[in-house]
Enzyme design. Structure first.
Site, PDB file in Angstrom:
ATOM      1  N   SER A 161      43.751  44.100  45.532  1.00  0.00           N
ATOM      2  CA  SER A 161      43.572  44.152  46.981  1.00  0.00           C
ATOM      3  C   SER A 161      44.920  44.554  47.539  1.00  0.00           C
ATOM      4  O   SER A 161      45.952  44.403  46.872  1.00  0.00           O
ATOM      5  CB  SER A 161      43.178  42.758  47.477  1.00  0.00           C
ATOM      6  OG  SER A 161      43.568  42.574  48.818  1.00  0.00           O
ATOM      7  N   TYR A 213      44.604  33.837  46.672  1.00  0.00           N
ATOM      8  CA  TYR A 213      44.286  35.258  46.560  1.00  0.00           C
ATOM      9  C   TYR A 213      45.563  36.078  46.323  1.00  0.00           C
ATOM     10  O   TYR A 213      45.565  37.016  45.520  1.00  0.00           O
ATOM     11  CB  TYR A 213      43.589  35.715  47.846  1.00  0.00           C
ATOM     12  CG  TYR A 213      42.760  36.976  47.727  1.00  0.00           C
ATOM     13  CD1 TYR A 213      41.644  37.031  46.896  1.00  0.00           C
ATOM     14  CD2 TYR A 213      43.059  38.112  48.476  1.00  0.00           C
ATOM     15  CE1 TYR A 213      40.863  38.167  46.812  1.00  0.00           C
ATOM     16  CE2 TYR A 213      42.281  39.258  48.397  1.00  0.00           C
ATOM     17  CZ  TYR A 213      41.178  39.278  47.568  1.00  0.00           C
ATOM     18  OH  TYR A 213      40.402  40.419  47.472  1.00  0.00           O
TER      19      TYR A 213
HETATM   20  N1  LIG Z   1      35.457  42.238  50.413  1.00  0.00           N
HETATM   21  C1  LIG Z   1      36.723  42.565  50.658  1.00  0.00           C
HETATM   22  O1  LIG Z   1      37.172  42.592  51.814  1.00  0.00           O
HETATM   23  C2  LIG Z   1      37.631  42.941  49.525  1.00  0.00           C
HETATM   24  C3  LIG Z   1      38.827  43.607  49.815  1.00  0.00           C
HETATM   25  C4  LIG Z   1      39.678  43.944  48.762  1.00  0.00           C
HETATM   26  C5  LIG Z   1      39.338  43.620  47.467  1.00  0.00           C
HETATM   27  N2  LIG Z   1      38.175  42.963  47.216  1.00  0.00           N
HETATM   28  C6  LIG Z   1      37.866  42.642  45.829  1.00  0.00           C
HETATM   29  O2  LIG Z   1      36.698  43.328  45.444  1.00  0.00           O
HETATM   30  C7  LIG Z   1      35.993  42.561  44.466  1.00  0.00           C
HETATM   31  C8  LIG Z   1      34.557  42.355  44.915  1.00  0.00           C
HETATM   32  O3  LIG Z   1      34.558  41.689  46.164  1.00  0.00           O
HETATM   33  P1  LIG Z   1      33.239  41.511  47.053  1.00  0.00           P
HETATM   34  O4  LIG Z   1      33.679  41.389  48.457  1.00  0.00           O
HETATM   35  O5  LIG Z   1      32.239  42.553  46.698  1.00  0.00           O
HETATM   36  O6  LIG Z   1      32.734  40.079  46.570  1.00  0.00           O
HETATM   37  P2  LIG Z   1      31.289  39.420  46.718  1.00  0.00           P
HETATM   38  O7  LIG Z   1      31.508  37.963  46.943  1.00  0.00           O
HETATM   39  O8  LIG Z   1      30.436  40.174  47.689  1.00  0.00           O
HETATM   40  O9  LIG Z   1      30.655  39.629  45.273  1.00  0.00           O
HETATM   41  C9  LIG Z   1      31.214  39.020  44.158  1.00  0.00           C
HETATM   42  C10 LIG Z   1      30.180  38.954  43.049  1.00  0.00           C
HETATM   43  O10 LIG Z   1      30.804  38.302  41.937  1.00  0.00           O
HETATM   44  C11 LIG Z   1      29.851  37.467  41.344  1.00  0.00           C
HETATM   45  N3  LIG Z   1      30.527  36.415  40.567  1.00  0.00           N
HETATM   46  C12 LIG Z   1      31.144  35.292  41.018  1.00  0.00           C
HETATM   47  N4  LIG Z   1      31.615  34.574  39.986  1.00  0.00           N
HETATM   48  C13 LIG Z   1      31.300  35.257  38.855  1.00  0.00           C
HETATM   49  C14 LIG Z   1      31.503  35.017  37.467  1.00  0.00           C
HETATM   50  N5  LIG Z   1      32.122  33.902  37.034  1.00  0.00           N
HETATM   51  N6  LIG Z   1      31.070  35.938  36.574  1.00  0.00           N
HETATM   52  C15 LIG Z   1      30.423  37.061  36.997  1.00  0.00           C
HETATM   53  N7  LIG Z   1      30.173  37.329  38.304  1.00  0.00           N
HETATM   54  C16 LIG Z   1      30.613  36.438  39.217  1.00  0.00           C
HETATM   55  C17 LIG Z   1      29.034  36.904  42.508  1.00  0.00           C
HETATM   56  O11 LIG Z   1      27.773  36.405  42.078  1.00  0.00           O
HETATM   57  C18 LIG Z   1      28.936  38.127  43.418  1.00  0.00           C
HETATM   58  O12 LIG Z   1      27.763  38.881  43.154  1.00  0.00           O
HETATM   59  C19 LIG Z   1      36.805  41.273  44.286  1.00  0.00           C
HETATM   60  O13 LIG Z   1      37.725  41.441  43.247  1.00  0.00           O
HETATM   61  C20 LIG Z   1      37.559  41.165  45.591  1.00  0.00           C
HETATM   62  O14 LIG Z   1      38.715  40.401  45.483  1.00  0.00           O
HETATM   63  C21 LIG Z   1      37.307  42.622  48.208  1.00  0.00           C
END
Ligand SMILES: NC(=O)c1ccc[n+]([C@@H]2O[C@H](COP(=O)([O-])OP(=O)(O)OC[C@H]3O[C@@H](n4cnc5c(N)ncnc54)[C@H](O)[C@@H]3O)[C@@H](O)[C@H]2O)c1
Length: 255
Positions: free
Chosen positions: A144, A167
């Site tokens: 991120s 984070y």
């Molecule tokens: N959403 C944002 O604003 C954002 C910004 C920058 C980076 N990210 C990164 O992008 C990635 C995805 O984020 P997102 O917003 O789509 O998250 P999200 O919460 O929408 O989805 C995360 C998914 O991970 C799954 N999960 C949780 N624990 C797990 C485990 N132990 N094993 C397998 N699956 C598991 C959940 O069931 C869910 O489907 C993450 O690494 C997050 O840090 C997100």
């Protein structure tokens, strides 16, 4: 672009994961929605199957379980004979995640670092072992902007949101794990890169969006689909000589 490449997206049923799966299938890849939420993975796979020419499969995966990871690798190797890439994209967090700094307990800090950073390590370790045997492979770690920049806490003023301290620890470590793995697997046909998106639109309060967007170049906060192009580039042979790098997609928020 990704014709018949077998690509696993951990957390593939989440907000960004679904956009990734859809993008991979559109480019002809075999996209694997690997998620701890097995029913959500099946639902997402059924919905996105029609985005072809590629295909979409669902798999249950817990990134904190070595047995779960190796079972998935063995199943894919048995059915497809290869795995081209894995995207470390799951987002485990416990029920107390996201509290203000002063309220984060030692136990909660460790539990969130364990599951998220520890899980990313375990996925990277197990897939790279299989990649080494196969002679090639591509690992992409999701970090991120907050893995590299200090938080702009003022954008959260007047909202219950914050940028969790766990984070910062997790995502900065993910950037450096990327370099470690890239260096370690030089010469083994394995590339390792990192993708660092800015915040992703998800019904955040207007005051937060206004403050956030004032730091951006054009659109402001991006949607999940806006990050897909960078992922496809890292998955494709167009980036074949990139390894150990961290790509930002944030409409300029971090500069
Ligand atoms: N959403 C944002 O604003 C954002 C910004 C920058 C980076 N990210 C990164 O992008 C990635 C995805 O984020 P997102 O917003 O789509 O998250 P999200 O919460 O929408 O989805 C995360 C998914 O991970 C799954 N999960 C949780 N624990 C797990 C485990 N132990 N094993 C397998 N699956 C598991 C959940 O069931 C869910 O489907 C993450 O690494 C997050 O840090 C997100």
């Amino acid at each position: 672009m990704l014709d018949k490449k077998v690509i696993v997206v951990t957390g593939g049923a989440g907000v960004i994961g679904q956009a990734f799966i859809s993008g991979i299938a559109r480019k002809g890849g075999i996209a694997v929605v690997a998620d701890v939420n097995a029913s959500a993975a099946v639902r997402v796979a059924e919905e996105l199957r029609k985005t072809g020419p590629g295909s979409v499969e669902a798999a249950e995966l817990d990134i904190t379980s070595k047995q779960s990871i190796t079972a998935l690798i063995e199943d894919l190797m048995r059915r497809h004979g290869k795995i081209d890439a894995v995207v470390n994209n799951a987002y485990p967090r416990n029920k107390n995640y996201g509290r203000p700094l002063e309220e984060v307990t030692y136990e909660d800090f460790c539990e969130n670092v364990d599951s998220h950073l520890g899980g990313y390590f375990l996925v990277a370790q197990q897939f790279c072992k299989a990649f080494k045997v196969q002679g090639y492979g591509n690992l992409i770690n999701m970090s991120s902007i907050y893995g590299s920049m200090a938080p702009r806490f003022e954008v959260y003023d007047g909202t219950p949101m914050t940028m969790p301290v766990e984070y910062a620890a997790i995502k900065s470590a993910v950037v450096h794990l990327t370099r470690y793995f890239a260096q370690y697997f030089k010469g083994a046909g394995i590339r390792v890169n990192c993708l660092s998106p800015g915040g992703i639109l998800a019904s955040q309060p207007a005051s937060f969006l206004d403050a956030y967007n004032s730091h951006c170049a054009s659109k402001g906060m991006l949607s999940a689909g806006d990050v897909v192009g960078a992922l496809l580039f890292l998955l494709s042979d167009d980036s074949r000589y990139m390894t150990g790098q961290n790509l930002f997609v944030d409409d300029g928020f971090s500069i």
